[in-house]
Motif scaffolding. Structure first.
Motif, PDB file in Angstrom:
ATOM      1  N   GLY A 122       0.809  -1.211   0.000  1.00  0.00           N
ATOM      2  CA  GLY A 122       0.000   0.000   0.000  1.00  0.00           C
ATOM      3  C   GLY A 122       0.840   1.256   0.000  1.00  0.00           C
ATOM      4  N   VAL A 123       1.937   1.268   0.770  1.00  0.00           N
ATOM      5  CA  VAL A 123       2.804   2.447   0.811  1.00  0.00           C
ATOM      6  C   VAL A 123       3.486   2.645  -0.535  1.00  0.00           C
ATOM      7  CG1 VAL A 123       4.769   3.538   1.953  1.00  0.00           C
ATOM      8  CG2 VAL A 123       3.171   2.170   3.291  1.00  0.00           C
ATOM      9  N   VAL A 124       3.947   1.549  -1.156  1.00  0.00           N
ATOM     10  CA  VAL A 124       4.577   1.664  -2.473  1.00  0.00           C
ATOM     11  C   VAL A 124       3.572   2.203  -3.493  1.00  0.00           C
ATOM     12  CG1 VAL A 124       5.643   0.390  -4.368  1.00  0.00           C
ATOM     13  CG2 VAL A 124       6.281  -0.127  -2.008  1.00  0.00           C
ATOM     14  N   THR A 125       2.326   1.728  -3.429  1.00  0.00           N
ATOM     15  CA  THR A 125       1.289   2.234  -4.328  1.00  0.00           C
ATOM     16  C   THR A 125       1.078   3.733  -4.113  1.00  0.00           C
ATOM     17  OG1 THR A 125       0.163   0.100  -4.354  1.00  0.00           O
ATOM     18  CG2 THR A 125      -1.130   2.029  -5.004  1.00  0.00           C
ATOM     19  N   GLY A 126       1.028   4.149  -2.859  1.00  0.00           N
ATOM     20  CA  GLY A 126       0.879   5.573  -2.567  1.00  0.00           C
ATOM     21  C   GLY A 126       2.032   6.392  -3.110  1.00  0.00           C
ATOM     22  N   ARG A 127       3.242   5.847  -3.021  1.00  0.00           N
ATOM     23  CA  ARG A 127       4.398   6.566  -3.543  1.00  0.00           C
ATOM     24  C   ARG A 127       4.350   6.672  -5.066  1.00  0.00           C
ATOM     25  NH1 ARG A 127       7.351  10.057  -1.328  1.00  0.00           N
ATOM     26  NH2 ARG A 127       9.356   9.311  -2.107  1.00  0.00           N
ATOM     27  N   VAL A 128       3.825   5.652  -5.731  1.00  0.00           N
ATOM     28  CA  VAL A 128       3.663   5.733  -7.188  1.00  0.00           C
ATOM     29  C   VAL A 128       2.686   6.853  -7.540  1.00  0.00           C
ATOM     30  CG1 VAL A 128       2.750   4.540  -9.221  1.00  0.00           C
ATOM     31  CG2 VAL A 128       4.271   3.332  -7.634  1.00  0.00           C
ATOM     32  N   LEU A 129       1.561   6.918  -6.824  1.00  0.00           N
ATOM     33  CA  LEU A 129       0.577   7.979  -7.078  1.00  0.00           C
ATOM     34  C   LEU A 129       1.194   9.351  -6.812  1.00  0.00           C
ATOM     35  CD1 LEU A 129      -2.626   6.384  -5.495  1.00  0.00           C
ATOM     36  CD2 LEU A 129      -2.168   6.766  -7.932  1.00  0.00           C
ATOM     37  N   GLN A 130       1.964   9.463  -5.748  1.00  0.00           N
ATOM     38  CA  GLN A 130       2.650  10.728  -5.482  1.00  0.00           C
ATOM     39  C   GLN A 130       3.597  11.077  -6.626  1.00  0.00           C
ATOM     40  OE1 GLN A 130       4.533  10.046  -1.630  1.00  0.00           O
ATOM     41  NE2 GLN A 130       3.092  11.455  -0.669  1.00  0.00           N
ATOM     42  N   GLY A 131       4.325  10.086  -7.122  1.00  0.00           N
ATOM     43  CA  GLY A 131       5.272  10.331  -8.193  1.00  0.00           C
ATOM     44  C   GLY A 131       4.622  10.823  -9.472  1.00  0.00           C
ATOM     45  N   LEU A 132       3.388  10.379  -9.729  1.00  0.00           N
ATOM     46  CA  LEU A 132       2.676  10.825 -10.921  1.00  0.00           C
ATOM     47  C   LEU A 132       2.376  12.322 -10.895  1.00  0.00           C
ATOM     48  CD1 LEU A 132       0.179   7.853 -11.421  1.00  0.00           C
ATOM     49  CD2 LEU A 132       2.253   8.353 -12.733  1.00  0.00           C
ATOM     50  N   SER A 133       2.538  12.938  -9.731  1.00  0.00           N
ATOM     51  CA  SER A 133       2.341  14.392  -9.636  1.00  0.00           C
ATOM     52  C   SER A 133       3.547  15.166 -10.143  1.00  0.00           C
ATOM     53  CB  SER A 133       2.063  14.789  -8.182  1.00  0.00           C
ATOM     54  OG  SER A 133       3.227  14.606  -7.374  1.00  0.00           O
TER      55      SER A 133
END
Length: 497
Positions: A122-133
């Motif tokens: 879940g944390v890795v997924t959140g970091r991917v979403l953050q990176g898309l910004s």
């Protein structure tokens, strides 16, 4: 959970206001909002760096697994940045900027909640979403160029460019104290709050007229090939030490990156509306600036990788200070503060001598600071002085890069050109981190043993030499050529000098 619900409700309220005609509001708050948006994305990139061992324990993964919290963001950002820059040029930078902030908020909430639940995926997924910004950066430049008055544009461009370094440095400063005091989920909640504030501010930022914007479609084959190239390259760089530089996986990734890059070049030369105009990457207008960006990124991130490792080294080894992550963050505060102070100084130097002069001044100061860190680091006062000088140096360098890029292209290419430049900073940062780690670890007397002090000395000296190389790259005349639509920036930053 209550925090997540409150932030989500606030964000939905902001989105409704944006849909109800925020573009009709005055533009007075535009530049501060753009700076806040860029700052939020920049701080998200490095917010986990100083606390990776803490996340490894909290999520019950090995240290190599924890590094994916940094790698995931870097890969997603590298893919999203050029696509968002091109889309912003086509359909409007404001729309893409709002989308990027929404992704930053969503990723932050997912990462924070997952951290509290102990969910590593879940944390890795959140970091991917953050990176898309990551696309917020080129879109902020594009929107500033469309909406900021000519007499203020130079200062805004310099400040936006400086945010990349300021936010990155502050991310490392804030992580340690936040994690020590309030737990590992706190840094993600901080970014979520910044995203909500930036979204709320976007209500007051107008949508400039797009009548003069180019028409066309997104180059999907080019986007796919560029994404594959960047993912393969950055994955190989970031995981080379963990997997082994000669391992089949790393070799295959480098070969794949080269093959995809070649295919990308062929596609971009043939399509009518390329995702990346290769003239913006290797053409005479921006070649020296882009090379300098890559090189200065290597030196900068080598330095910020080395400092936490050095000051956290136990004093029993005969060097280092045995600092905790929190104290390490406070030690690096002068870097962030001086980088912020350097933005207005860059405008003054650029107006008088040209942006290239400001960039070279920054890289020369960086070489002095890095050389000082390598040779004079016995007392903490010495380290603090060098950190302050390093912050001023890289503040000058990063703040001037935005003006160099924006001043060399027409308005319709702002998003694409700044997107490419941002990618090069990211790639340079990845290379710098790896280079620093390789030099330091190679000084160990045996595998598994701590590195020798000479390893840090050598790494800082190498970083100083790299900074001087960045200065030399822009010494050639003609690094910037004014293009139609860039006169306001050139006048403010002295690009023609």
């Amino acid at each position: 959970m209550w925090v997540a619900a409150g932030l989500t409700a606030a964000a939905m309220s902001v989105v409704r206001k944006l849909r109800q005609g925020g573009s009709r509001r005055p533009a007075g708050g535009g530049p501060p909002v753009l700076l806040l948006a860029a700052f939020g994305v920049a701080i998200a990139q490095t917010i986990v760096l100083a606390a990776l061992p803490v996340y490894a324990r909290a999520l019950d993964v090995a240290a190599t697994g924890a590094t994916w919290l940094l790698t995931a963001f870097m890969l997603a950002s590298a893919v999203a940045t050029p696509v968002a820059g091109r889309l912003g040029d086509l359909i409007g930078h404001r729309r893409l900027l709002v989308t990027g902030l929404a992704l930053l908020l969503a990723g932050s909430v997912v990462a924070a909640v997952s951290t509290q639940l102990g969910s590593y995926p879940g944390v890795v997924t959140g970091r991917v979403l953050q990176g898309l910004s990551g696309g917020v950066f080129p879109c902020a430049f594009g929107l500033a160029r469309q909406s900021v008055p000519a007499e203020r544009l130079g200062g805004v461009v310099a400040a936006l460019s400086a945010m990349f370094g300021v936010g990155g440095a502050l991310g490392m400063v804030a992580a340690g104290p936040l994690v020590d005091v309030t737990g590992p989920a706190a840094p993600f909640w901080l970014i979520a709050v910044l995203a909500v504030l930036a979204l709320a501010g976007m209500v007051r930022v107008p949508s400039p007229s797009t009548s003069a914007s180019p028409t066309g479609r997104v180059d999907l084959p080019g986007a796919a090939l560029l994404a594959g190239t960047l993912v393969a390259l950055l994955l190989a760089i970031s995981q080379g030490r963990a997997w082994g530089w000669s391992s089949p996986g790393i070799v295959a990734l480098f070969v794949t990156a080269v093959a995809l890059a070649a295919a990308f070049g062929l596609v971009e030369r043939r399509v009518a509306a390329p995702l990346v105009d290769l003239r913006l990457l290797i053409g005479p207008r921006l070649l020296t600036t882009n090379v300098a960006t890559l090189v200065v990124g290597v030196g900068m991130f080598a330095a910020v990788t080395l400092l936490p490792l050095f000051v956290q080294t136990p004093t029993a080894l005969g060097y280092g200070f045995g600092y905790s992550p929190a104290r390490t963050g406070l030690l690096m505060a002068p870097i962030a503060v001086c980088m912020l102070l350097a933005a207005p100084l860059t405008v003054r130097i650029s107006s008088a001598l040209g942006a290239r002069a400001a960039f070279r001044a920054g890289t020369i100061l960086a070489a002095i600071a890095l050389g000082g860190l390598g040779l004079l680091h016995e007392h903490i006062a010495e380290v603090l002085v060098w950190c302050a000088l390093l912050g001023l140096a890289y503040g000058l360098a990063f703040a001037s890069l935005g003006g160099l890029v924006v001043g060399a292209v027409g308005q319709e290419q702002t998003g694409a050109a700044t997107g490419i430049n941002t990618i090069l900073r990211t790639v340079g940062g990845a290379l710098g981190s790896v280079l620093a780690a390789v030099i330091v670890t190679s000084s160990a007397t045996a595998p598994g043993q701590p590195p020798a002090e000479s390893g840090y000395t050598a790494a800082f000296i190498v970083a100083a030499a790299i900074a001087l190389c960045a200065a030399a790259v822009t010494a050639t005349r003609g690094a910037v050529t004014a293009q139609p639509g860039s006169e306001a920036v050139n006048a403010e930053l002295g690009e023609g000098r």
